[in-house]
Design a protein around this motif. Sequence first.
Motif, PDB file in Angstrom:
ATOM      1  N   PHE A 193      -3.754   2.830  -1.335  1.00 15.10           N
ATOM      2  CA  PHE A 193      -2.215   2.503  -1.556  1.00 15.10           C
ATOM      3  C   PHE A 193      -1.785   2.262  -0.103  1.00 15.10           C
ATOM      4  O   PHE A 193      -0.977   1.300   0.022  1.00 15.10           O
ATOM      5  CB  PHE A 193      -1.616   4.090  -1.778  1.00 15.10           C
ATOM      6  CG  PHE A 193      -0.195   4.104  -1.695  1.00 15.10           C
ATOM      7  CD1 PHE A 193       0.850   3.599  -2.469  1.00 15.10           C
ATOM      8  CD2 PHE A 193       0.517   4.558  -0.447  1.00 15.10           C
ATOM      9  CE1 PHE A 193       1.952   3.480  -2.340  1.00 15.10           C
ATOM     10  CE2 PHE A 193       1.809   4.587  -0.125  1.00 15.10           C
ATOM     11  CZ  PHE A 193       2.485   4.045  -1.135  1.00 15.10           C
ATOM     12  N   TYR A 194      -2.498   2.771   0.989  1.00 14.92           N
ATOM     13  CA  TYR A 194      -1.949   2.385   2.274  1.00 14.92           C
ATOM     14  C   TYR A 194      -2.374   0.617   2.478  1.00 14.92           C
ATOM     15  O   TYR A 194      -1.688   0.363   3.081  1.00 14.92           O
ATOM     16  CB  TYR A 194      -2.899   3.241   3.486  1.00 14.92           C
ATOM     17  CG  TYR A 194      -2.653   4.675   3.262  1.00 14.92           C
ATOM     18  CD1 TYR A 194      -1.410   5.381   3.334  1.00 14.92           C
ATOM     19  CD2 TYR A 194      -3.887   5.498   3.034  1.00 14.92           C
ATOM     20  CE1 TYR A 194      -1.253   6.763   3.093  1.00 14.92           C
ATOM     21  CE2 TYR A 194      -3.868   6.890   3.075  1.00 14.92           C
ATOM     22  CZ  TYR A 194      -2.543   7.342   2.797  1.00 14.92           C
ATOM     23  OH  TYR A 194      -2.137   9.059   2.883  1.00 14.92           O
ATOM     24  N   GLU A 195      -3.635   0.379   2.090  1.00 12.34           N
ATOM     25  CA  GLU A 195      -3.609  -1.073   2.341  1.00 12.34           C
ATOM     26  C   GLU A 195      -2.612  -1.741   1.553  1.00 12.34           C
ATOM     27  O   GLU A 195      -2.150  -2.901   1.940  1.00 12.34           O
ATOM     28  CB  GLU A 195      -5.150  -1.236   1.819  1.00 12.34           C
ATOM     29  CG  GLU A 195      -6.025  -0.577   2.971  1.00 12.34           C
ATOM     30  CD  GLU A 195      -7.550  -0.929   2.245  1.00 12.34           C
ATOM     31  OE1 GLU A 195      -8.415  -1.112   3.074  1.00 12.34           O
ATOM     32  OE2 GLU A 195      -7.660  -0.455   0.977  1.00 12.34           O
ATOM     33  N   ALA A 196      -2.377  -1.346  -0.115  1.00 14.23           N
ATOM     34  CA  ALA A 196      -1.487  -2.222  -0.513  1.00 14.23           C
ATOM     35  C   ALA A 196      -0.119  -2.025  -0.105  1.00 14.23           C
ATOM     36  O   ALA A 196       0.598  -3.364   0.207  1.00 14.23           O
ATOM     37  CB  ALA A 196      -1.436  -1.444  -2.097  1.00 14.23           C
ATOM     38  N   ASP A 197       0.224  -0.920   0.493  1.00 17.34           N
ATOM     39  CA  ASP A 197       1.562  -0.985   1.194  1.00 17.34           C
ATOM     40  C   ASP A 197       1.851  -1.671   2.495  1.00 17.34           C
ATOM     41  O   ASP A 197       2.630  -2.505   2.881  1.00 17.34           O
ATOM     42  CB  ASP A 197       1.768   0.303   1.445  1.00 17.34           C
ATOM     43  CG  ASP A 197       3.177   0.774   2.267  1.00 17.34           C
ATOM     44  OD1 ASP A 197       3.986   0.924   1.641  1.00 17.34           O
ATOM     45  OD2 ASP A 197       2.964   1.008   3.512  1.00 17.34           O
ATOM     46  N   ALA A 198       0.440  -1.789   3.122  1.00 17.26           N
ATOM     47  CA  ALA A 198       0.794  -2.418   4.530  1.00 17.26           C
ATOM     48  C   ALA A 198       0.542  -4.120   4.308  1.00 17.26           C
ATOM     49  O   ALA A 198       1.327  -5.056   4.850  1.00 17.26           O
ATOM     50  CB  ALA A 198      -0.705  -2.295   5.285  1.00 17.26           C
ATOM     51  N   PHE A 199      -0.048  -4.529   2.908  1.00 16.25           N
ATOM     52  CA  PHE A 199       0.056  -5.885   2.688  1.00 16.25           C
ATOM     53  C   PHE A 199       1.479  -6.296   2.300  1.00 16.25           C
ATOM     54  O   PHE A 199       1.878  -7.361   2.740  1.00 16.25           O
ATOM     55  CB  PHE A 199      -0.890  -6.051   1.647  1.00 16.25           C
ATOM     56  CG  PHE A 199      -1.041  -7.521   1.255  1.00 16.25           C
ATOM     57  CD1 PHE A 199      -1.618  -8.523   1.839  1.00 16.25           C
ATOM     58  CD2 PHE A 199       0.047  -7.991   0.060  1.00 16.25           C
ATOM     59  CE1 PHE A 199      -1.431  -9.997   1.428  1.00 16.25           C
ATOM     60  CE2 PHE A 199       0.158  -9.305  -0.242  1.00 16.25           C
ATOM     61  CZ  PHE A 199      -0.591 -10.297   0.272  1.00 16.25           C
TER      62      PHE A 199
END
Lengths: 421, 421, 421, 421
Positions: A294-300
């Motif tokens: 989720f963190y990566e998806a959100d950062a993207f």
Amino acid sequence: MTAPTLPKHDRQTLAANYAAIRGQTEDLCARLEADDYLLQYDVECSPPKWQLAHTTWFFETFALKEFVPDHRPFHPQFGFLFNSYYEASGPRWARAQRGLLSRPTTAEIYSYRTFVDDRISSLLNTADDETLARVWPIVDLGLNHEQQHQELLLTDLKPAFACNPLQPVYAAVDDVASVTAIPAKWRSFEAGVHEIGHAGNGFHFDNEGPRHRVFLEGFAVSSRTVTTGEYLEFVEDGGYRRADLWLSDGWAECRQDQRDAPLYWCERDGVRMQFTLGGLLPLHHAAPMTHLSFYEADAFARWAGLRLPTEAEWEVAAGDAPIRGNFLESGCLHPAPELQDNFFGNVWQWTASPYTAYPGFRPAAGALGEYNGKFMCNQMILRGGSCVTPQSHIRRTYRNFFPPATRRQFSGLRLAKEVPS
Amino acid sequence: MTAPTLPKHDRQTLAANYAAIRGQTEDLCARLEADDYLLQYDVECSPPKWQLAHTTWFFETFALKEFVPDHRPFHPQFGFLFNSYYEASGPRWARAQRGLLSRPTTAEIYSYRTFVDDRISSLLNTADDETLARVWPIVDLGLNHEQQHQELLLTDLKPAFACNPLQPVYAAVDDVASVTAIPAKWRSFEAGVHEIGHAGNGFHFDNEGPRHRVFLEGFAVSSRTVTTGEYLEFVEDGGYRRADLWLSDGWAECRQDQRDAPLYWCERDGVRMQFTLGGLLPLHHAAPMTHLSFYEADAFARWAGLRLPTEAEWEVAAGDAPIRGNFLESGCLHPAPELQDNFFGNVWQWTASPYTAYPGFRPAAGALGEYNGKFMCNQMILRGGSCVTPQSHIRRTYRNFFPPATRRQFSGLRLAKEVPS
Amino acid sequence: MTAPTLPKHDRQTLAANYAAIRGQTEDLCARLEADDYLLQYDVECSPPKWQLAHTTWFFETFALKEFVPDHRPFHPQFGFLFNSYYEASGPRWARAQRGLLSRPTTAEIYSYRTFVDDRISSLLNTADDETLARVWPIVDLGLNHEQQHQELLLTDLKPAFACNPLQPVYAAVDDVASVTAIPAKWRSFEAGVHEIGHAGNGFHFDNEGPRHRVFLEGFAVSSRTVTTGEYLEFVEDGGYRRADLWLSDGWAECRQDQRDAPLYWCERDGVRMQFTLGGLLPLHHAAPMTHLSFYEADAFARWAGLRLPTEAEWEVAAGDAPIRGNFLESGCLHPAPELQDNFFGNVWQWTASPYTAYPGFRPAAGALGEYNGKFMCNQMILRGGSCVTPQSHIRRTYRNFFPPATRRQFSGLRLAKEVPS
Amino acid sequence: MTAPTLPKHDRQTLAANYAAIRGQTEDLCARLEADDYLLQYDVECSPPKWQLAHTTWFFETFALKEFVPDHRPFHPQFGFLFNSYYEASGPRWARAQRGLLSRPTTAEIYSYRTFVDDRISSLLNTADDETLARVWPIVDLGLNHEQQHQELLLTDLKPAFACNPLQPVYAAVDDVASVTAIPAKWRSFEAGVHEIGHAGNGFHFDNEGPRHRVFLEGFAVSSRTVTTGEYLEFVEDGGYRRADLWLSDGWAECRQDQRDAPLYWCERDGVRMQFTLGGLLPLHHAAPMTHLSFYEADAFARWAGLRLPTEAEWEVAAGDAPIRGNFLESGCLHPAPELQDNFFGNVWQWTASPYTAYPGFRPAAGALGEYNGKFMCNQMILRGGSCVTPQSHIRRTYRNFFPPATRRQFSGLRLAKEVPS
């Protein structure tokens, strides 16, 4: 989990469904070596043999013990060994130590499956209608549970194969490195009150209901998920080095692990590669990006100046799109380039919504009430199913949930944004 | 490890020895189920399949690669996967993750064994005398190494079997609960200068030499090791609750684990039992106490108003007693009641001596110098061999060593005391 | 700890000694800021205020409570708060949490000191001769204990100051960067039986006896300790990157911490510097190397083709050299260039000897028996005292001991080697 | 954080406000002993002296460095030492090690406060109107930040005092053990679309907006929070032993810690007591229950057959109730019996809502954007303020947030339920 009015007690259909889904699990295991059955990568993963036994335990515990008078358990300790997390079903073997269970042997576990399958079959054939009406939703739940473990069999195997320097291949995966992605388009929705959640008679998990009203401000979602090629741009633009793009917990995790790329990516001779169930392959730029937290998806999304959709937005946007796409049955075992406006299969899509109860939600009484309800904290909702989800398992209202740091699932994202109403 | 003057280059004897010892390893594995080969209880233990491969790697690395021109390795990554701790042999797979190596399969590892065995056999048959004189000590070392792993195969398997609620049986162990122990007698030795350490031509590890002089004050040692019944008295006298009996580190460990009995003891219906390689059995009061840590052995001795012997005292007391007793070959797989004045077999005996270099010790150059020398810190010496040590492996000067907290080995104690000169 | 025949009950001398040593502790604290008193760097270190109280607790517990009828403790909970590790004295506040004791305040602890000092003074003045004969060794032990804490006050403060970016200065340290070291010479000793350990009437710790015989093969030791300049050569020769120089445990520690230089060294603008109690200074090439772990000392010796002396060799070599050198009283607070054949002061010298009991050693009964005896495992012996050891505290037979990884003490090494007899 | 149109540049008011709030912090510290300033209970807590410096750093960094040309920092390293979590402001001292900063001394930190206060005062007095319009919201934010730390000063001190066997008293707390609680009444609200979030001109944090529409099904909330006496019933009914009442993560935490009562409760002579800032007191049955984790609040609600309100429900129910109640300024320092229909003060009220962004939320650019936005994951919303919150700090739209396991705050709950529309 709820089946208030069964349309018809079609015993043959249910029995056939049972046989088919149970058989599908064993088909997935047919590609394993004997050595793979005990393999447990870490505490989050379960060995294949344990999953073969646990799904069987589910039927024995909740169907046979409840509905077959004088049922004698296959083994007096299997209730302890193969209970996963049901407090109401008593104590259980520690999750972190499932990989220590060299005994019972895999052969004994297959005998256990046969033992239970025979008795379920007999129960479905011989139960009176009233009993069947009560057994039916339990068996239905057990089959959906079995399907969840089909997905887990593969996602739990993958990290263990990926870390092995011999890089074993579970099954061949097509190399689609040269395909081009379709363009992403915005699909807009006006502000207003919508209904979400499950309301019909078909099988659904308890957490999908009650159906209820939500107000959504105007929004738009993309017609496809983010591709590997788009995520690569984020990586190469220093996405893993810019604190301002990350939630605090996600940034802390990146820095602690000195992470600079997503899970299963590596470099060979200066070329970025990805580890797949088919071994090491080049990046598939056109295919949906997968194995994101989720963190990566959100950062993207933040890098793109956009955001993730909420689960309500996702469900409204999915509308009554058909359930089709790249599922487990395709045999692809990896995300494939998307079709326009398809919301299902390929990759679970992280939403901006934490996993909480819908208004009026009440978990069932007893052990089965623990299936979903007690996890409604510290997890985020994912929607849509993946390339290792059985097709018949998914629904528009299906709420998958994982802690935000999870990267082991085939999980990606679809972008969203506000739209002035 | 040193064999300066070979008495005679008896190729047949060495080859037969090689075949016999390698075969003994595989015989030990014949009792395993396919599921057991990947079993790794914790970081201190190695899976059977890894040990089968690692002992083979030893011969390939130190004999074939060194002495067979143009030797082509069986697999390019086995050097990485099956190196244990030899820094000079390059990087290696993490010890804690040996249980993740479902691949190579056990079948492939057996092929590896055959591959290496064939080439070692060929080397021993065809090497010229000069080469053979250099190969011999390496092969001899490899065989002693293999024997150490025979013991480890069983001691590493035991905790995993013990924790399994199904309590698997490796092989039947005789129940000798009704036997009576022989009386313990004191054997006294006067103060003076003694020589200890290995000096002859036969195989010995480097750490057993150089032979050198030590001064010992007058001492006495018991004619037998401490029995299970004697240790039970200590337990029932509150031995695990009296801080004054324990070294500080040992007491801290007891309190942290809330320990009140030795490893592998448990209670069933109020009766103390012990887990053995033959499953759960009653305590054998007359048999030597086993699976003690150094801390436990030391605490017991303090409780008895006595002490452990130093390793020099032990070696002097053992004198030229014959190497006989309850070893691996007896098939007993558990300590059996002792004979009078027998120093060997049954249980490794903790001594009061930390593991340090003998005066003038120099480790060999290169990787094989890492075999023993680099561990000369934080470990205590044990002497005598155990019921799972191959008989031909042991010597009066043999120095086994483990950290003081180790309880997994078949380790007990022999009492000692000062004697005024 | 033992004082069998007091030469004369010189109350004034003892009282003066008491006053002087207690005062010296407070003098050391006079340089602290109020903020420093609670400072605990980690579990191995104790805050100054805790040490001020603990040393006082020692006198109250072992002298006042034992020998002053109707002694009323200063505070009912100080026995719990300021007991360090004496199991026989009851439960105690956790070591790791000493830094949480903001209360009692430092001011209250100074009142506690005054309270106890007054009563000890009174006891020494008024006790009858028989009582005094029993009190005397306890007070003597308490004073030696106090002196150990004087050293610890500084060694426990140093890491907390070193990590502080403001790099506080405890007291100015002379910069002797330009001095040249004296040449090292070999001092040889022939093989034979020697006596070591304490035998006289003066104060000594129980672990220094009994005096006993040892056999030593011929050996030589260096006339001085290893200098910082010599150690720098080791560092620059890649000493921290060569596994073959290290004991396994030491190497693991180096790799885990990615260590490439000793404690308190750092670089500023490309120049190697050392943090001292006087702040950041250039390396003093001629001064003894300090803050080495046993592993580092051992690795250096191996690199030099030599070894550490055993503690028996050290004691024999020290012979009857006078106790003189750079001690706490010099005010130098850092090692200074050595004089030829001086064995004392500057840096504790790691020996090759693990800390074990001398033959015939028996710890005292009761709590004071825990002072030294229960630590006889997993530690190595150091000899000679350091630049922060009070001069009157040290003896030729003095056995200091620390775990081999310890680097916080002012510890270095003296080289040794075998000499053919 | 946003102040788009300042009604009037009332410099005197702002300066007075600044002086008052800064002074209030120092007043809170006036009750501390010198020894308390360095006290850090664990990584979640900060020492008082660090908080005194950090709040000052906030003004220096975001106001003086931005708006005072040629501002020379008080100390070149304070930016490093006293930055909390602002990635955009550069690297910083590790949070877990704030308790190691004995230097700068507390006296130096007070000098730092004076230095900054003088310059802020000067800036407010002398800035031109345009600059002031930009400085104003920063100073306003800094003052709200300071007020948050006033609360933290006390909540971070409390666990360190509570664990100290001397049980220090911060300030006397009234014993209200004999008061009776008012009856709880249901306040119902019909289903419909509501607006929540901040929309006005006054100070508010960025996460309180944008104001937006939500649909709420019919609901009711209690007219007061749950009392200590009610929670005691839950405890005595076995609330901590019934897995079915708990979220899975909460249950795991309870079992791991073997918890059977809330934080700060203990037993003395069989009587339940609570540790307060006024020392150990009897339970106050009529006062709001406090120091609950989200898990405990949720379990209590489940036990009562009810649930927590969502934050939207809470905000709607709070309506335009006046901001009054038991705040920091009352000097009570502990929850006091509630008044009917009072939503503010006493205890923060856990809601069922995870902390997420409101639709259309955008964090500010730069470091100040990190204030709230990057924490929008893994935390739950609390509403209403507590007995240690400054009264002027709270608003109806105020969104406090903490991880669900947090028990250190003065946090309790208000019950809610569905109401059919």
